[in-house]
Design an enzyme around this catalytic site. Sequence first.
Site, PDB file in Angstrom:
ATOM      1  N   LYS A  87      -4.501 -11.761   4.871  1.00 24.36           N
ATOM      2  CA  LYS A  87      -4.158 -11.405   3.492  1.00 24.36           C
ATOM      3  C   LYS A  87      -2.821 -12.044   3.147  1.00 24.36           C
ATOM      4  O   LYS A  87      -1.808 -11.773   3.783  1.00 24.36           O
ATOM      5  CB  LYS A  87      -4.065  -9.888   3.351  1.00 24.36           C
ATOM      6  CG  LYS A  87      -3.622  -9.414   1.978  1.00 24.36           C
ATOM      7  CD  LYS A  87      -4.647  -9.761   0.896  1.00 24.36           C
ATOM      8  CE  LYS A  87      -5.813  -8.791   0.941  1.00 24.36           C
ATOM      9  NZ  LYS A  87      -6.805  -9.066  -0.120  1.00 24.36           N
ATOM     10  N   HIS A 120       0.830  -1.200   0.000  1.00 20.96           N
ATOM     11  CA  HIS A 120       0.000   0.000   0.000  1.00 20.96           C
ATOM     12  C   HIS A 120       0.867   1.253   0.000  1.00 20.96           C
ATOM     13  O   HIS A 120       1.908   1.320   0.657  1.00 20.96           O
ATOM     14  CB  HIS A 120      -0.885   0.032   1.251  1.00 20.96           C
ATOM     15  CG  HIS A 120      -2.042  -0.905   1.197  1.00 20.96           C
ATOM     16  ND1 HIS A 120      -3.223  -0.655   1.860  1.00 20.96           N
ATOM     17  CD2 HIS A 120      -2.219  -2.102   0.569  1.00 20.96           C
ATOM     18  CE1 HIS A 120      -4.066  -1.649   1.648  1.00 20.96           C
ATOM     19  NE2 HIS A 120      -3.475  -2.539   0.868  1.00 20.96           N
ATOM     20  N   ARG A 145      -4.083   4.659  -7.082  1.00 20.21           N
ATOM     21  CA  ARG A 145      -3.358   3.648  -6.333  1.00 20.21           C
ATOM     22  C   ARG A 145      -2.434   2.852  -7.252  1.00 20.21           C
ATOM     23  O   ARG A 145      -2.845   2.424  -8.329  1.00 20.21           O
ATOM     24  CB  ARG A 145      -4.356   2.715  -5.651  1.00 20.21           C
ATOM     25  CG  ARG A 145      -3.717   1.554  -4.907  1.00 20.21           C
ATOM     26  CD  ARG A 145      -4.769   0.698  -4.228  1.00 20.21           C
ATOM     27  NE  ARG A 145      -4.194  -0.519  -3.683  1.00 20.21           N
ATOM     28  CZ  ARG A 145      -4.895  -1.420  -2.991  1.00 20.21           C
ATOM     29  NH1 ARG A 145      -6.181  -1.235  -2.783  1.00 20.21           N
ATOM     30  NH2 ARG A 145      -4.303  -2.507  -2.528  1.00 20.21           N
ATOM     31  N   HIS A 199     -16.710  -8.023   0.777  1.00 20.34           N
ATOM     32  CA  HIS A 199     -15.330  -7.614   0.553  1.00 20.34           C
ATOM     33  C   HIS A 199     -15.146  -6.169   1.031  1.00 20.34           C
ATOM     34  O   HIS A 199     -16.095  -5.409   1.138  1.00 20.34           O
ATOM     35  CB  HIS A 199     -15.045  -7.718  -0.949  1.00 20.34           C
ATOM     36  CG  HIS A 199     -13.837  -6.978  -1.405  1.00 20.34           C
ATOM     37  ND1 HIS A 199     -13.901  -5.743  -2.029  1.00 20.34           N
ATOM     38  CD2 HIS A 199     -12.531  -7.290  -1.342  1.00 20.34           C
ATOM     39  CE1 HIS A 199     -12.685  -5.342  -2.337  1.00 20.34           C
ATOM     40  NE2 HIS A 199     -11.831  -6.258  -1.935  1.00 20.34           N
ATOM     41  N   SER A 200     -13.903  -5.819   1.313  1.00 19.86           N
ATOM     42  CA  SER A 200     -13.590  -4.465   1.764  1.00 19.86           C
ATOM     43  C   SER A 200     -12.343  -3.962   1.075  1.00 19.86           C
ATOM     44  O   SER A 200     -11.457  -4.741   0.712  1.00 19.86           O
ATOM     45  CB  SER A 200     -13.374  -4.468   3.288  1.00 19.86           C
ATOM     46  OG  SER A 200     -12.651  -3.327   3.712  1.00 19.86           O
ATOM     47  N   ASN A 201     -12.270  -2.652   0.904  1.00 23.00           N
ATOM     48  CA  ASN A 201     -11.032  -1.978   0.571  1.00 23.00           C
ATOM     49  C   ASN A 201     -10.835  -0.884   1.617  1.00 23.00           C
ATOM     50  O   ASN A 201     -11.673  -0.717   2.504  1.00 23.00           O
ATOM     51  CB  ASN A 201     -11.092  -1.399  -0.848  1.00 23.00           C
ATOM     52  CG  ASN A 201      -9.730  -1.378  -1.517  1.00 23.00           C
ATOM     53  OD1 ASN A 201      -8.738  -1.012  -0.902  1.00 23.00           O
ATOM     54  ND2 ASN A 201      -9.691  -1.770  -2.779  1.00 23.00           N
ATOM     55  N   ASN A 217     -13.637 -12.339  -4.385  1.00 19.08           N
ATOM     56  CA  ASN A 217     -14.028 -10.998  -4.805  1.00 19.08           C
ATOM     57  C   ASN A 217     -13.287 -10.637  -6.092  1.00 19.08           C
ATOM     58  O   ASN A 217     -13.322  -9.489  -6.513  1.00 19.08           O
ATOM     59  CB  ASN A 217     -13.714  -9.958  -3.730  1.00 19.08           C
ATOM     60  CG  ASN A 217     -12.225  -9.704  -3.580  1.00 19.08           C
ATOM     61  OD1 ASN A 217     -11.523 -10.470  -2.927  1.00 19.08           O
ATOM     62  ND2 ASN A 217     -11.722  -8.630  -4.190  1.00 19.08           N
ATOM     63  N   GLU A 250      -9.958 -18.256   0.062  1.00 19.44           N
ATOM     64  CA  GLU A 250     -10.355 -17.114  -0.755  1.00 19.44           C
ATOM     65  C   GLU A 250      -9.353 -16.822  -1.874  1.00 19.44           C
ATOM     66  O   GLU A 250      -8.183 -16.539  -1.593  1.00 19.44           O
ATOM     67  CB  GLU A 250     -10.531 -15.869   0.113  1.00 19.44           C
ATOM     68  CG  GLU A 250     -10.961 -14.643  -0.688  1.00 19.44           C
ATOM     69  CD  GLU A 250     -11.124 -13.385   0.149  1.00 19.44           C
ATOM     70  OE1 GLU A 250     -11.125 -12.291  -0.441  1.00 19.44           O
ATOM     71  OE2 GLU A 250     -11.236 -13.496   1.383  1.00 19.44           O
ATOM     72  N   HIS A 273     -11.384  -3.067   6.402  1.00 21.84           N
ATOM     73  CA  HIS A 273     -10.077  -2.474   6.686  1.00 21.84           C
ATOM     74  C   HIS A 273     -10.167  -1.427   7.801  1.00 21.84           C
ATOM     75  O   HIS A 273      -9.156  -0.815   8.149  1.00 21.84           O
ATOM     76  CB  HIS A 273      -9.538  -1.763   5.433  1.00 21.84           C
ATOM     77  CG  HIS A 273      -9.020  -2.659   4.357  1.00 21.84           C
ATOM     78  ND1 HIS A 273      -9.820  -3.538   3.675  1.00 21.84           N
ATOM     79  CD2 HIS A 273      -7.779  -2.797   3.815  1.00 21.84           C
ATOM     80  CE1 HIS A 273      -9.098  -4.175   2.755  1.00 21.84           C
ATOM     81  NE2 HIS A 273      -7.861  -3.745   2.824  1.00 21.84           N
ATOM     82  N   ASP A 303     -19.448  -6.453  -2.840  1.00 26.59           N
ATOM     83  CA  ASP A 303     -18.916  -5.128  -2.542  1.00 26.59           C
ATOM     84  C   ASP A 303     -19.802  -4.137  -3.279  1.00 26.59           C
ATOM     85  O   ASP A 303     -19.761  -4.040  -4.506  1.00 26.59           O
ATOM     86  CB  ASP A 303     -17.458  -5.009  -3.005  1.00 26.59           C
ATOM     87  CG  ASP A 303     -16.803  -3.696  -2.594  1.00 26.59           C
ATOM     88  OD1 ASP A 303     -17.516  -2.677  -2.553  1.00 26.59           O
ATOM     89  OD2 ASP A 303     -15.590  -3.689  -2.324  1.00 26.59           O
ATOM     90  N   LYS A 310      -9.151 -13.293   9.142  1.00 27.13           N
ATOM     91  CA  LYS A 310      -8.730 -13.416   7.744  1.00 27.13           C
ATOM     92  C   LYS A 310      -7.293 -12.934   7.620  1.00 27.13           C
ATOM     93  O   LYS A 310      -6.936 -11.881   8.158  1.00 27.13           O
ATOM     94  CB  LYS A 310      -9.638 -12.573   6.843  1.00 27.13           C
ATOM     95  CG  LYS A 310      -9.113 -12.444   5.406  1.00 27.13           C
ATOM     96  CD  LYS A 310     -10.101 -11.684   4.541  1.00 27.13           C
ATOM     97  CE  LYS A 310      -9.494 -11.345   3.183  1.00 27.13           C
ATOM     98  NZ  LYS A 310     -10.489 -10.804   2.248  1.00 27.13           N
ATOM     99  N   ASP A 317      -6.307 -15.383   2.054  1.00 24.68           N
ATOM    100  CA  ASP A 317      -6.623 -14.749   0.779  1.00 24.68           C
ATOM    101  C   ASP A 317      -5.345 -14.385   0.033  1.00 24.68           C
ATOM    102  O   ASP A 317      -4.790 -13.306   0.230  1.00 24.68           O
ATOM    103  CB  ASP A 317      -7.463 -13.485   1.034  1.00 24.68           C
ATOM    104  CG  ASP A 317      -7.722 -12.694  -0.241  1.00 24.68           C
ATOM    105  OD1 ASP A 317      -7.549 -13.251  -1.340  1.00 24.68           O
ATOM    106  OD2 ASP A 317      -8.112 -11.512  -0.121  1.00 24.68           O
ATOM    107  N   PRO A 318      -4.848 -15.271  -0.846  1.00 23.53           N
ATOM    108  CA  PRO A 318      -3.643 -14.968  -1.626  1.00 23.53           C
ATOM    109  C   PRO A 318      -3.873 -14.076  -2.849  1.00 23.53           C
ATOM    110  O   PRO A 318      -2.941 -13.854  -3.624  1.00 23.53           O
ATOM    111  CB  PRO A 318      -3.153 -16.355  -2.063  1.00 23.53           C
ATOM    112  CG  PRO A 318      -3.886 -17.333  -1.209  1.00 23.53           C
ATOM    113  CD  PRO A 318      -5.207 -16.681  -0.944  1.00 23.53           C
ATOM    114  N   ASN A 319      -5.088 -13.584  -3.043  1.00 24.18           N
ATOM    115  CA  ASN A 319      -5.396 -12.688  -4.163  1.00 24.18           C
ATOM    116  C   ASN A 319      -4.957 -13.253  -5.516  1.00 24.18           C
ATOM    117  O   ASN A 319      -4.382 -12.549  -6.356  1.00 24.18           O
ATOM    118  CB  ASN A 319      -4.773 -11.309  -3.963  1.00 24.18           C
ATOM    119  CG  ASN A 319      -5.697 -10.347  -3.230  1.00 24.18           C
ATOM    120  OD1 ASN A 319      -5.270  -9.677  -2.305  1.00 24.18           O
ATOM    121  ND2 ASN A 319      -6.959 -10.281  -3.622  1.00 24.18           N
TER     122      ASN A 319
END
Length: 424
Positions: free
Chosen positions: A193, A25, A404, A320-322, A269, A246, A349, A293, A191, A221-223
């Site tokens: 990340k 981030h 971002r 889901h969240s950001n 997500n 996830e 978050h 979301d 959870k 959650d490995p995205n």
Amino acid sequence: MKVVRVTVTPIAFRDPPLLNASGIHEPYALRSIIEVESDTGYIGLGESYGDAPALAIQQAVQQQLIGLDPFNLNQLRAIVQATVAAHRPASLAGAELAPGSHASKAVSNAYSAFEVAFLDLQARSLNVPVVDLLGGAIRDRIPFSAYLFFKYARHIDSPYEPDDWGEAISEAQIVAQARRMIETYGFKSIKLKAGALEPGHEVSCIKALKKAFPGVPLRIDPNGNWSLETAIHMAELLADDLQYYEDPTPGLEGMAELHKRTGLPLATNMVVTDFDELRRSIRQNSVQIVLADHHYWGGLRDTQVLAKMCETFGLGVSMHSNSHLGISLMAMAHVAAAVPNLDYACDTHYPWQEPDEEVIKGGKLPIVDGCVQITRAPGLGVELDHDQLGKLHDQYLSCGIRQRDDVKQMQRYRPDWKVVKPRF
């Protein structure tokens, strides 16, 4: 009742150095705060993405809403659709990690941003909470999950004093992060990340969490940053440790094959982010839990439609969240309160956001026993703090970030960092 003023204010707030599949981030997260005022004096609030492409569409829409009846959501959607068609936005880099950044979501993003504000305005004019416009509250306490991240102690070049969470790389540090979250907020599930460090280490952190918090549901959650074979191997190591798995591997086909070979419930997500992808996922049995979301599914009412479709096809539902602030949190809470089949605690978050950077009066909303409470207060139940709004807008103007880019930020730490999906 007619709309007489629409204001879109971009803001920036401090964001910790949280690691993820794309990188890390940036020091500031961007959002937009929306105010819609009627000729009767009521003001509805919304919160959405603040990245440059999303902001440009919001600003192009805002003046077209003057004179519109705030109950006319069909006309709102038509205005948004026409504006997006005229702008023809391009996808941002990293859209696979943040689906709301994808150009295909531009209509649903912008519509949702204003729909929430319109619903808030409607509800305030009727002196009822937003959840009443969504069919009424099935629950008034909305469960959320502790959201853990691997993180560095401070941002490179230290643009401000480091946060007080400290570094979290080792098993012990991740367990300590979880313990603080649970002791502070009372979360009943966890959870992690993932997709940032070696998969074996991330799995060992799940094992450490299971030992430290026996009986607490765990998610990883490995995205989509693990190959199918890696995801299968990690599934064998995780065995019965997970509540759900996830987005371990990319694509509807990859997720379908993973479920076929492991039998584990898969949540997403990333591969189901609109109704067309939902249709294709159901055909392939790619996922068993959809993380909604409202910011990119098209608002609160479209989220209800999604939940109903999931119920029809026997799929689980969560959220889901950001990085977000209190207006988004309350919008999430109101639609979650109206969804009968909210099967799992939602993501947020919110604990990562600093207490002096909230834009609503009274500061940060409480999370007690892992839940956000909705009340009978009109609308979303929150009011805008204009002093705080001004402070965060000034921060937006000075921070230098306009969209971002976790990859570019990671390259400041590691110049050889490149986008590789899946990485492991």
